[in-house]
Write a protein that holds these residues in place. Structure first.
Motif, PDB file in Angstrom:
ATOM      1  N   CYS A 205      -1.797  -6.696   0.432  1.00  0.00           N
ATOM      2  CA  CYS A 205      -1.517  -5.269   0.594  1.00  0.00           C
ATOM      3  C   CYS A 205      -2.784  -4.517   1.027  1.00  0.00           C
ATOM      4  O   CYS A 205      -3.833  -4.680   0.418  1.00  0.00           O
ATOM      5  CB  CYS A 205      -1.011  -4.715  -0.736  1.00  0.00           C
ATOM      6  N   LEU A 207      -3.413  -1.545   0.556  1.00  0.00           N
ATOM      7  CA  LEU A 207      -3.771  -0.532  -0.441  1.00  0.00           C
ATOM      8  C   LEU A 207      -4.434  -1.154  -1.660  1.00  0.00           C
ATOM      9  O   LEU A 207      -5.497  -0.723  -2.098  1.00  0.00           O
ATOM     10  CB  LEU A 207      -2.524   0.233  -0.894  1.00  0.00           C
ATOM     11  N   CYS A 208      -3.784  -2.180  -2.234  1.00  0.00           N
ATOM     12  CA  CYS A 208      -4.242  -2.649  -3.543  1.00  0.00           C
ATOM     13  C   CYS A 208      -4.590  -4.130  -3.563  1.00  0.00           C
ATOM     14  O   CYS A 208      -4.972  -4.662  -4.596  1.00  0.00           O
ATOM     15  CB  CYS A 208      -3.165  -2.390  -4.593  1.00  0.00           C
ATOM     16  N   GLY A 210      -2.619  -6.495  -3.523  1.00  0.00           N
ATOM     17  CA  GLY A 210      -1.556  -7.294  -4.139  1.00  0.00           C
ATOM     18  C   GLY A 210      -0.875  -8.160  -3.094  1.00  0.00           C
ATOM     19  O   GLY A 210      -1.088  -7.994  -1.900  1.00  0.00           O
ATOM     20  N   CYS A 227       4.775  -4.427  -0.999  1.00  0.00           N
ATOM     21  CA  CYS A 227       3.770  -4.999  -1.887  1.00  0.00           C
ATOM     22  C   CYS A 227       4.413  -5.255  -3.247  1.00  0.00           C
ATOM     23  O   CYS A 227       5.057  -4.370  -3.819  1.00  0.00           O
ATOM     24  CB  CYS A 227       2.590  -4.041  -2.027  1.00  0.00           C
ATOM     25  N   CYS A 230       1.959  -2.838  -5.998  1.00  0.00           N
ATOM     26  CA  CYS A 230       1.913  -1.374  -6.073  1.00  0.00           C
ATOM     27  C   CYS A 230       3.133  -0.708  -5.456  1.00  0.00           C
ATOM     28  O   CYS A 230       3.283   0.513  -5.540  1.00  0.00           O
ATOM     29  CB  CYS A 230       0.648  -0.834  -5.426  1.00  0.00           C
ATOM     30  N   PHE A 232       3.864  -0.311  -2.308  1.00  0.00           N
ATOM     31  CA  PHE A 232       3.673   0.109  -0.906  1.00  0.00           C
ATOM     32  C   PHE A 232       4.655  -0.668  -0.019  1.00  0.00           C
ATOM     33  O   PHE A 232       4.811  -1.868  -0.165  1.00  0.00           O
ATOM     34  CB  PHE A 232       2.226  -0.175  -0.491  1.00  0.00           C
TER      35      PHE A 232
HETATM   36 ZN   LIG Z   1      -0.154  -2.850  -3.020  1.00  0.00          ZN
END
Ligand SMILES: [Zn+2]
Lengths: 441, 242
Positions: A205, A207-208, A210, A227, A230, A232
């Motif tokens: 991911c 963003l995170c 994951g 994801c 999180c 997303f």
């Molecule tokens: Zn994520």
């Protein structure tokens, strides 16, 4: 008064440059030297559409300009592809009045990813189309996250983003921006349930970090993702390719507009959709866009037909150091039916000097060419050894692979043998080395 | 004979086609009659590092490097004892920074390293060092070719792996690049360094087979690898001389 003279000088230089055939960066470069804040002094049109991304920006911009002009709008755009601040300055100053007012309805800008932050520090686009972020020229761009970081500084609050929902990294730009519009492809007959690239930039991911999961892929890491950590996920789209029939060479947008394709490559579909999205936002109706863009042949020379002996050839211009662009060309060849041969030319990776950096060849999925209707694969150019070595790690039968270092010799050999179709996969920087030796159409 | 290979962080740290290092190594091991077993993993949990004869890690983004650092540190002691026992390891690109004492990121955050050697790295998001390289090392006669693409500088390495004739060293103005400790090789030369330098692949194979008295290396001609190496070296030499 100062602006007046700088605009005048820029126009004159542009004119002289046109006469002597020089590039379009220099007038802007000089104007910026004389008056660094000049762009802030120009009265710009109410629509300023910018387009950026690793792949497809030149074609998308050409299509947007074509649609808008076809529908009675006047457009100022950087057709020469001078997409850094100097080229954009030339564009703006040469198309405004000496009083500093732009006459066009729409200012349309192709922008380089890394330098967009400088260009858009003097003025902000009203709409900003972002196509994709891939591994692209990593020798200057480091890696896609690094480009993301550079690009993020070019986005301002008064700009509305128009993003490719199918690209996770691009979609990240829309986080926390309520007015963002997304475009993308629904699940199509061509969708697959695995990443068909050599590497997978959609595993984690953006963003995170994951683990991501995909419902389907269109190609490489482009598709419908979410994801698992999180949440997303691919955003719902406002502008959508709802159906595609590659045999009939048509796509359907938003469930109602049917657009015939001059070329069925997946990237062409994305470029059309991005152009459609931008033009809808600029107030053109869907049916008018469909009428304008149906069967549109790009004029930027990405796809060129040619004859060589008894071979009918097509040049599929790709980008060296950009594995996704190669993968797209290879997948297109795989999707064709007639028996054919392919010539891959890697002769100069950089225009300036020789580089030994060939790691991108290992990122290309040449196994796309492992199909019965591809009969011979000719490899040519300075990097013929690197290519041959890379191909020796594919499942393609070795007797199909024919390395001929010298491009002229390779062309002569193909000319004197067979009559199957011929596809050439190479970069802008190398394509004339073939095209100058064949009969172009 | 059989060689067990661990390609660690094969997805996480794979920016520059580094999987090809494993492909080429296994091809040549097979040619020499050595069997290969390859394990790929994005975490070093779940197996004993000491089970492996060769461990490889490639380069990744700054964020990926942070993930890798957090994972690898959990096997710090195991990794150090494998290194001391002579396990052959190759860390290319920014993964080699994990072997030092610490990495300071652009925002001031500090990542703890394995501490195989007492060197440290400073990462910057602003400046990247990119370019072709030609360099030499003490234990292999032929020069190396490669490419550096990094956003960091490494300080405190007193015995580098390479002397640079062309390209950036560990830090600005430093002609030394990378490091070697036991049979652990670290270098910022990215991507398929083994593909580009057939003599290095041979050297690694010799290290991997040293324990087997019955083994002797048979030279096999690989025209494409050799051709690629020779053209790259010739052209880079031309660039250096102009
Ligand atoms: Zn994520």
């Amino acid at each position: 008064m100062r602006a007046f003279f700088v605009i005048l000088i820029c126009k004159l230089l542009k004119f002289i440059g046109g006469v002597i055939g020089r590039g379009s960066s220099l007038p802007g470069q000089i104007a910026l030297k004389l008056y660094p804040g000049i762009l802030g002094k120009i009265k710009l049109p109410s629509y300023i559409i910018a387009v950026t991304g690793s792949n497809g920006k030149t074609s998308t911009v050409e299509m947007i300009a074509h649609i808008l002009q076809n529908n009675g709008k006047t457009v100022a755009w950087n057709r020469e592809g001078s997409n850094q601040i100097e080229g954009v300055t030339t564009l703006i100053l040469s198309s405004c009045t000496l009083g500093g007012r732009m006459k066009s309805d729409i200012l349309l800008i192709e922008s380089d990813e890394r330098y967009a932050r400088y260009t858009f520090s003097y003025f902000h686009p009203t709409h900003y189309v972002m196509t994709n972020l891939y591994r692209d020229q990593l020798t200057r761009n480091g890696h896609p996250q690094w480009v993301y970081e550079a690009l993020s500084h070019s986005i301002h609050n008064d700009t509305q983003l128009i993003l490719n929902a199918d690209d996770p990294l691009i979609s990240k730009f829309g986080q926390g921006r309520e007015d963002t519009l997304y475009f993308g492809l629904d699940k199509l007959k061509t969708s697959i349930n695995y990443n068909d690239g050599v590497y997978d930039d959609g595993i984690y991911c953006p963003l995170c970090f994951g683990k991501m999961e995909y419902d389907y892929y269109h190609y490489n890491h482009i598709g419908s993702y979410h994801c698992t950590a999180c949440g997303f996920h691919r955003h719902d789209t406002s502008f959508t390719v709802t159906d595609a029939d590659m045999e009939k060479k048509i796509i359907q947008i938003d469930g109602k507009y049917t657009i015939p394709l001059a070329f069925t490559g997946m990237y062409n579909i994305y470029n059309i959709l991005a152009a459609y999205s931008a033009c809808r936002v600029a107030g053109i109706s869907g049916d008018k866009i469909a009428d304008s863009i149906g069967n549109y042949m790009l004029k930027n020379g990405r796809i060129v037909g040619f004859n060589l002996g008894d071979h009918e050839g097509v040049m599929l211009t790709s980008k060296h150091e950009n594995s996704v662009s190669y993968d797209q060309s290879l997948k297109y060849i795989r999707s064709t039916k007639d028996r054919c041969s392919v010539i891959v030319i890697v002769d100069a990776v950089s225009r300036k000097y020789f580089t030994g950096e060939t790691s991108w060849l290992w990122d290309i999925n040449f196994d796309h060419l492992d199909c019965p209707h591809v009969e011979n694969i000719y490899l040519s150019g300075t990097y013929v050894n690197d290519l041959a070595l890379r191909f020796s790690f594919t499942d393609i039968p070795s007797e199909k692979i024919k390395p001929i270092a010298d491009i002229q010799q390779c062309v002569d050999y193909i000319k004197s043998s067979g009559n199957e179709k011929l596809y050439c996969v190479t970069c802008f920087s190398d394509k004339d080395k073939l095209l100058s030796r064949v009969e172009t159409l | 004979m059989k060689v067990k290979i661990l390609h660690l962080y094969n997805n996480l740290m794979n920016l520059y086609g580094e999987y090809a290092n494993i492909s080429i190594l296994c091809r040549h091991l097979s040619e020499q009659g050595v069997e290969c077993e390859i394990i790929k993993s994005d975490s070093c949990e779940g197996f004993e590092l000491s089970d492996f004869d060769f461990i490889y890690v490639g380069s990744g983004t700054e964020a990926a490097q942070e993930r890798a650092a957090a994972d690898l540190i959990r096997k710090k002691d195991e990794l150090l004892s494998c290194a001391a026992a002579g396990t052959v390891m190759l860390f290319t690109g920014n993964s080699f920074e994990l072997l030092g004492s610490k990495i300071t990121e652009d925002d001031g955050k500090v990542l703890e390293g394995i501490g195989l050697k007492d060197f440290e790295t400073k990462v910057s998001y602003k400046k990247r060092y990119t370019g072709d390289c030609v360099c030499s090392c003490k234990f292999i006669e032929k020069p190396f070719v490669g490419f550096i693409n990094k956003g960091s500088q490494t300080f405190g390495i007193t015995e580098p792996l390479f002397q640079m004739q062309m390209g950036e060293g560990n830090s600005e103005g430093d002609k030394g690049e990378g490091f070697r400790q036991y049979n652990v090789f670290g270098t910022h030369l990215i991507g398929p360094i083994l593909v580009k330098n057939p003599h290095f692949t041979k050297y690694i194979i010799e290290l991997l087979t040293k324990g087997d008295k019955h083994f002797s290396y048979t030279d096999k001609f690989s025209p494409y690898e050799q051709g690629s190496y020779e053209i790259t070296l010739r052209e880079l030499n031309k660039r250096m001389n102009t």
